[in-house]
Design an enzyme around this catalytic site. Sequence first.
Site, mmCIF file in Angstrom:
data_model
loop_
_atom_site.group_PDB
_atom_site.id
_atom_site.type_symbol
_atom_site.label_atom_id
_atom_site.label_comp_id
_atom_site.label_asym_id
_atom_site.label_seq_id
_atom_site.Cartn_x
_atom_site.Cartn_y
_atom_site.Cartn_z
ATOM 1 N N HIS A 229 0.819 -1.218 0.000
ATOM 2 C CA HIS A 229 0.000 0.000 0.000
ATOM 3 C C HIS A 229 0.854 1.270 0.000
ATOM 4 O O HIS A 229 0.363 2.341 -0.320
ATOM 5 C CB HIS A 229 -1.067 -0.029 1.107
ATOM 6 C CG HIS A 229 -0.605 0.331 2.489
ATOM 7 N ND1 HIS A 229 -0.320 -0.613 3.451
ATOM 8 C CD2 HIS A 229 -0.416 1.522 3.096
ATOM 9 C CE1 HIS A 229 0.041 -0.013 4.566
ATOM 10 N NE2 HIS A 229 -0.017 1.285 4.396
ATOM 11 N N ASP B 190 1.178 -7.643 2.403
ATOM 12 C CA ASP B 190 1.295 -6.216 2.095
ATOM 13 C C ASP B 190 2.757 -5.767 1.933
ATOM 14 O O ASP B 190 3.295 -5.072 2.783
ATOM 15 C CB ASP B 190 0.608 -5.424 3.213
ATOM 16 C CG ASP B 190 0.311 -3.986 2.816
ATOM 17 O OD1 ASP B 190 0.870 -3.510 1.812
ATOM 18 O OD2 ASP B 190 -0.472 -3.335 3.531
ATOM 19 N N SER C 104 3.910 2.263 8.549
ATOM 20 C CA SER C 104 3.741 1.242 7.527
ATOM 21 C C SER C 104 5.040 1.065 6.780
ATOM 22 O O SER C 104 5.672 2.048 6.385
ATOM 23 C CB SER C 104 2.644 1.635 6.553
ATOM 24 O OG SER C 104 1.425 1.239 7.074
HETATM 25 N N1 ARG Z 1 -4.829 0.599 7.616
HETATM 26 C C1 ARG Z 1 -3.525 0.655 7.054
HETATM 27 C C2 ARG Z 1 -2.941 2.075 7.153
HETATM 28 O O1 ARG Z 1 -3.485 2.930 7.771
HETATM 29 C C3 ARG Z 1 -3.491 0.121 5.662
HETATM 30 C C4 ARG Z 1 -4.182 0.935 4.628
HETATM 31 C C5 ARG Z 1 -4.124 0.414 3.234
HETATM 32 N N2 ARG Z 1 -5.035 -0.663 2.952
HETATM 33 C C6 ARG Z 1 -6.356 -0.527 2.605
HETATM 34 N N3 ARG Z 1 -7.061 -1.608 2.393
HETATM 35 N N4 ARG Z 1 -6.928 0.625 2.473
HETATM 36 O O2 ARG Z 1 -2.348 2.656 6.315
HETATM 37 N N1 ASP Z 2 -1.395 1.463 7.991
HETATM 38 C C1 ASP Z 2 -0.680 2.533 8.624
HETATM 39 C C2 ASP Z 2 0.331 3.187 7.680
HETATM 40 O O1 ASP Z 2 0.149 3.213 6.487
HETATM 41 C C3 ASP Z 2 -0.039 2.072 9.879
HETATM 42 C C4 ASP Z 2 -0.943 2.281 11.051
HETATM 43 O O2 ASP Z 2 -1.697 3.253 11.068
HETATM 44 O O3 ASP Z 2 -0.850 1.461 11.968
HETATM 45 O O4 ASP Z 2 1.287 3.789 8.090
#
Ligand code: ARG
Ligand code: ASP
Length: 721
Positions: free
Chosen positions: A87, A223, A656
């Site tokens: 991502h 990921d 991330s």
């Molecule tokens: N929750 C994670 C973060 O805040 C991953 C986000 C990307 N993935 C998604 N399915 N939107 O960045």
């Molecule tokens: N998914 C988040 C990021 O892209 C990480 C988090 O918020 O825990 O940095």
Amino acid sequence: MKKYFYFLLSTILILQVSVSRADEGLWIPLLLQSLNEKEMQDMGMRISAEEIYNINNSSLKDAILLFGGGCTAEIISEEGLILTNHHCGYAQIQKHSSIGNDLLTDGFWAMDKQEELPNPGLTVTRLVRMEDVTQRMLDGITGEMTEKERAKAIKEKGEEITAEIEKDSLYKASVRPFYYGNEYYVLVYEIFKDVRLVGAPPSNVGKFGGDTDNWMWPRHTGDFSLFRIYVNKDNEPAEYAEDNVPYKPLYSIPISIKGVQEDDFTFIFGFPGRTQEYLPSDAIEMITQVQNPNRIKLRRKKLDIYESFMTQDPQIRIQYSLKHARLSNGWKKWIGENRGIQKLDGIDTKLGFEKGFNDWVQASAERKKKYGGLLEAFDKSYDEMTNAQLEMIYLVEAGLGVEIVRAARIAAKLVSISEIKETTNEEIQKELKVVLKKGEGFYKNYYLPIDRKAFVVLLNIYREEFPPDQLPAIFALIDKKYKGNIDEFADYVFKKSMFANEKTFFDFFDNYKKSKYKKVLKDPAFTMAKSFIDFYGQNTKPVISKLSVEIDSLMRIYMQAQMEYQPENNFYPDANSTLRVAYGKVKPYHPRDGVFYEYQTTLKGIMEKEDPNIYDYVVEDKLKQLYNQKDYGKYGMGDEMPVCFIATNHTTGGNSGSPALNADGQLIGLNFDRCWEGTMSDLMFDPDQCRNIMLDIRYFLFMVDKFAGAGHLVDEMELID
Ligand code: ARG
Ligand code: ASP
């Protein structure tokens, strides 16, 4: 006896306080030795703080990179190979994709270095060193100064320090406040500009579970993506050039394939973006009672509309998947955050703290002078701030949430420079190029019927939320000319605006001349955009700017006061996109009554989730085959293939792509998310509920080696088994 009882009670309380803080914290690498090394070693770490951060010898920190502006990556080979999340590399992977060569869907693997793909604009940044410059920054700053004077002095000193460092150097320096301006550090960076895409799994691995599984455990997302840093012949950062060579790093992280056990020590080394652990209760109230519910509501409306179209047509799915992911990510995070704060009684907890704090302040004349009235001042500022923030949310999520309005904004700068007599044709052409480029990006992923629907829904909610005198002027026009009928107004806008589709947009801008700006000014979508932006500039922004200065200065004093009030606590500074270390242990958790979550997931879980009819749960035959044959190479865990695991590390957005390291400082995982029950950790950390989610490094290796057949990349890495 009674006395002894109280003594016991108070030691238990102190113990509880320190125990509950054990896993919390985003620590400054420079200070690890003095503040954290002992605790880290007590928790199981076998290396020293010097092996993590050292400026005289190479250390782990030399392998940690800020990836782009908001993620982390790490160096995992002597040839500059770097690992981050799928991502995080998504935009680059998408840019290299086209119909017939869809790297997002199919994945991508450079089979030799010639096949690696350049990404103009993408940088990765290494921290060379950091230094405490508090004394120098605060020298001459007095309590008598106004905030404006203070800010000016701080800015000048910061510029002086960075200029000294940058003089005769390839490095970039930046002075940043920590603890809300009670301390300052200068950070010296090396920025690499030639970063090429090396590998990415197909989306059904890299995004497995999609937005449904996002923020959730148990998780099975692969990921990750791979890039490589290229430099000039002297091993120095350079702009992209075909004959640049792979970077020889100061440090490359060895990879352990031994896996993890419950209670194993782990740490995360990366660039967390923003946390706000020291806010007063008024701020928590504003965030959880006003900001989050309204953002959640508006985003849900948009997501519903997107989804109703995306499920109908694969082309629309491709166009809207990134937009959907972005909206959904925040939407879900805020829901989790609100639940978490509620479960912790967050507002009451803060109020309780504030009561104790206030008693402490009132007990001393000196403290009363320094800190008396602080909480009342917050109360007043946040009262005003709440309304301004609400306006802001509707402007951003609803007003500018309409895509055609955003499209119109592409032309804003062009129009404003066209209005000026002195602007040369050259300047116009330069800006026009930007407009055309942005337009191309915009219309590639624009589907008018979605936007038409969102337009009506969003503007209706917008109007309901505020009294007429607190609405942008466009609403008065809708009332006057369309009797308040937003649907009819939408008909007009989409029929008349040049921004409604690619053809009219390019017909106009391909033949743009300076004198034509008046036509844009009359465009209905442009008028709308202008109305929102004007409202923001005249009403919202001045209030937010004024209050931000007020609140910042209150926070600076409050932070200092909190540290003085609880001297036994080890305070860490809130995250500010600078390099930090978080540490904790591999641990399962109880998300709610009667439910227990293991700390590890495996490939079996992917097969359980598989559903060929649901886009996010498709599993490729190749993966099924490897699973059925248990063909895991040396990466398996007995009969199972590990996929993800969780631990108690304190992480946030920006973490991330951060490496998860074991007691020996070897790479065991790749951080990419948090569990839903713990997303309030940006405001309040709870060691029982907060878990970070990491890709098990063995699944990454298995994917590269067994699934993709790119074993030559694994050969570059140092594996420890
Ligand atoms: N929750 C994670 C973060 O805040 C991953 C986000 C990307 N993935 C998604 N399915 N939107 O960045
Ligand atoms: N998914 C988040 C990021 O892209 C990480 C988090 O918020 O825990 O940095």
